[in-house]
Motif scaffolding. Structure first.
Motif, mmCIF file in Angstrom:
data_model
loop_
_atom_site.group_PDB
_atom_site.id
_atom_site.type_symbol
_atom_site.label_atom_id
_atom_site.label_comp_id
_atom_site.label_asym_id
_atom_site.label_seq_id
_atom_site.Cartn_x
_atom_site.Cartn_y
_atom_site.Cartn_z
ATOM 1 N N TRP A 177 121.676 -77.847 -51.846
ATOM 2 C CA TRP A 177 120.925 -77.609 -53.086
ATOM 3 C C TRP A 177 121.636 -78.175 -54.314
ATOM 4 C CZ3 TRP A 177 116.110 -75.845 -52.454
ATOM 5 C CH2 TRP A 177 115.818 -75.199 -51.248
ATOM 6 N N SER A 178 122.878 -78.607 -54.133
ATOM 7 C CA SER A 178 123.637 -79.127 -55.277
ATOM 8 C C SER A 178 123.009 -80.394 -55.839
ATOM 9 C CB SER A 178 125.089 -79.399 -54.863
ATOM 10 O OG SER A 178 125.161 -80.463 -53.910
ATOM 11 N N GLY A 224 119.830 -80.974 -56.309
ATOM 12 C CA GLY A 224 118.827 -80.575 -57.294
ATOM 13 C C GLY A 224 119.459 -80.202 -58.615
ATOM 14 N N LEU A 225 120.573 -79.493 -58.540
ATOM 15 C CA LEU A 225 121.279 -79.121 -59.766
ATOM 16 C C LEU A 225 121.804 -80.364 -60.475
ATOM 17 C CD1 LEU A 225 122.298 -76.762 -61.505
ATOM 18 C CD2 LEU A 225 124.380 -76.746 -60.108
ATOM 19 N N ALA A 266 120.480 -83.324 -60.329
ATOM 20 C CA ALA A 266 119.321 -84.015 -60.902
ATOM 21 C C ALA A 266 118.913 -83.391 -62.232
ATOM 22 C CB ALA A 266 118.153 -83.975 -59.915
ATOM 23 N N ILE A 267 118.919 -82.067 -62.285
ATOM 24 C CA ILE A 267 118.581 -81.373 -63.536
ATOM 25 C C ILE A 267 119.596 -81.713 -64.623
ATOM 26 C CG2 ILE A 267 118.404 -79.110 -64.637
ATOM 27 C CD1 ILE A 267 117.342 -78.054 -61.929
ATOM 28 N N VAL A 282 122.170 -87.667 -57.068
ATOM 29 C CA VAL A 282 121.718 -86.537 -56.248
ATOM 30 C C VAL A 282 122.320 -86.628 -54.843
ATOM 31 C CG1 VAL A 282 119.714 -85.524 -55.103
ATOM 32 C CG2 VAL A 282 119.596 -86.108 -57.529
#
Length: 389
Positions: free
Chosen positions: A147-148, A150-151, A153-154, A264
């Motif tokens: 999930w890192s 996605g973080l 990318a944000i 990502v």
């Protein structure tokens, strides 16, 4: 006499003279070694923070605070502590080294002031990012690294959106480019990227560096063209047009989003490997922290940085491809091969133009200047052939 791209390329590169070429080679080689010395400096800083138990003490004092606040404050303390402990190396790496090669005229006091601003900003945001990482570890367990991405990318998207508006003006003064030949030439070019005429700026890049540069940055309403005053003072109108065309090529070709995608994937890979290596790294530095303990942040960051050094050639290859595409965009849409070549030669002063294939693959974020000039000359030759010259 037939036009010879190879001979023209050699003429452009040799125009720098043997002394400047040797200085560029020395600067480039020393810069490459700086990456390795920087890793050693990071290891020393990590060891000092762990051995002094700085984060353990902060965490203990904040034990009664909420987990989120405590984790963020531990992260903030780490970033501030590492900046202070590593300040001597930071001064040499970012200012003294550049000064020794004549790449900056920035006074030390001004550098330190800007460094303090950068440290505070990176500490605030870095602590927020790693608060997110530790939240993922708590919520997602062993698959937190998945999930890192996605973080990342944000974080990357937010940086792209906000940097031109909130961050970059902290370090330089941006002013709308005033009317004149340069502004008139760039307005139509800017329209190709959907950038209004009032979003073309000049900034005091000479404050930090003597490098000839421009960029297209931002997203949606924050996108803009920014040209360093170095380019306006030391370049012809055609050179400014050719370089700006290159930068617009990056934007129009979506290289920003490509880099976010790479970021990502890279985040997931590096955090996955860091998760596996963390126990060994912790023992190496004498820490008893597990990967889910915020006071183990120095170990986590050093591990990611160590792994990132090996991933750098892959990242460089992606960036070099984007640079080639941006050069070709400028050649197609601006069609000033000689201006692009002469502008590129100016960058050879701080990026040796004739590296070995291995040196380029390992360390260069841009194709060699020799290759790029040859590419422009090949384009020119094709244009002359079509024109029947």
């Amino acid at each position: 006499m037939a036009f010879n791209p190879a001979a023209e390329t050699a003429r452009y590169i040799d125009s720098l003279g043997p002394e400047a070429l040797q200085k560029a080679a020395d600067y480039t080689s020393a810069s490459n070694w700086m990456s390795l010395w920087g890793l050693l400096a990071s290891a020393v800083v990590t060891w000092i923070i762990v051995r002094l138990g700085i984060l353990d003490k902060v965490s203990a004092k904040l034990e009664k605070r909420g987990w989120r606040l405590r984790t963020w404050l531990v992260g903030f303390t780490y970033f501030i502590s590492s900046a202070v402990i590593g300040l001597p190396w930071g001064i040499y790496q970012e200012w003294g080294f550049e000064k020794s090669y004549g790449r900056t005229g920035q006074p030390l006091a001004d550098f330190l002031m800007q460094d303090a601003i950068g440290t505070l900003l990176s500490s605030l945001l870095g602590a927020l990012f790693f608060l997110g990482i530790y939240a993922l570890i708590r919520k997602a367990g062993k698959r937190w690294w998945l999930w890192s991405g996605g973080l990342a990318a944000i974080a990357g998207g937010a940086t792209l959106l906000l940097s031109p508006v909130l961050i970059e003006p902290l370090f330089n003064e941006y002013k709308p480019l005033q009317g004149g030949p340069v502004k008139a030439a760039l307005v139509d070019m800017a329209a190709e990227a959907g950038i209004p005429a009032d979003r073309i700026f000049v900034y005091d890049g000479s404050r930090q560096s003597n490098n000839f540069t421009a960029n297209v940055s931002g997203l949606f309403g924050s996108k803009r063209i920014a040209i360093s005053d170095v380019a306006l003072k030391g370049a012809s109108l055609d050179e400014v047009k050719a370089v700006t065309g290159h930068e617009i090529g990056h934007y129009v070709s979506g290289h920003i989003w490509r880099m976010v995608g790479v970021l990502v994937l890279l985040a997931m890979v590096l955090f996955f490997l860091a998760d596996r290596l963390f126990p060994r790294m912790a023992r190496l530095f004498g820490s008893t922290a597990s990967i889910g303990d915020p006071h183990g942040l120095p170990i986590l960051i050093f591990t990611v940085g160590f792994l990132g050094l090996f991933a750098q050639p892959v990242m460089n290859a992606v960036i070099r491809q984007g640079e080639r595409e941006a050069d070709n965009y400028s050649l197609r849409h601006v069609n000033l091969p000689d201006a692009l070549a002469s502008a590129l030669v100016k960058t050879a002063e701080y990026r040796y133009p004739r590296p070995s294939a291995l040196q380029e693959a390992l360390f260069y974020t841009h194709p060699s200047v020799e290759w790029r000039v040859r590419n422009a000359m090949e384009w020119k030759a094709k244009g002359m052939e079509k024109a029947g010259r």
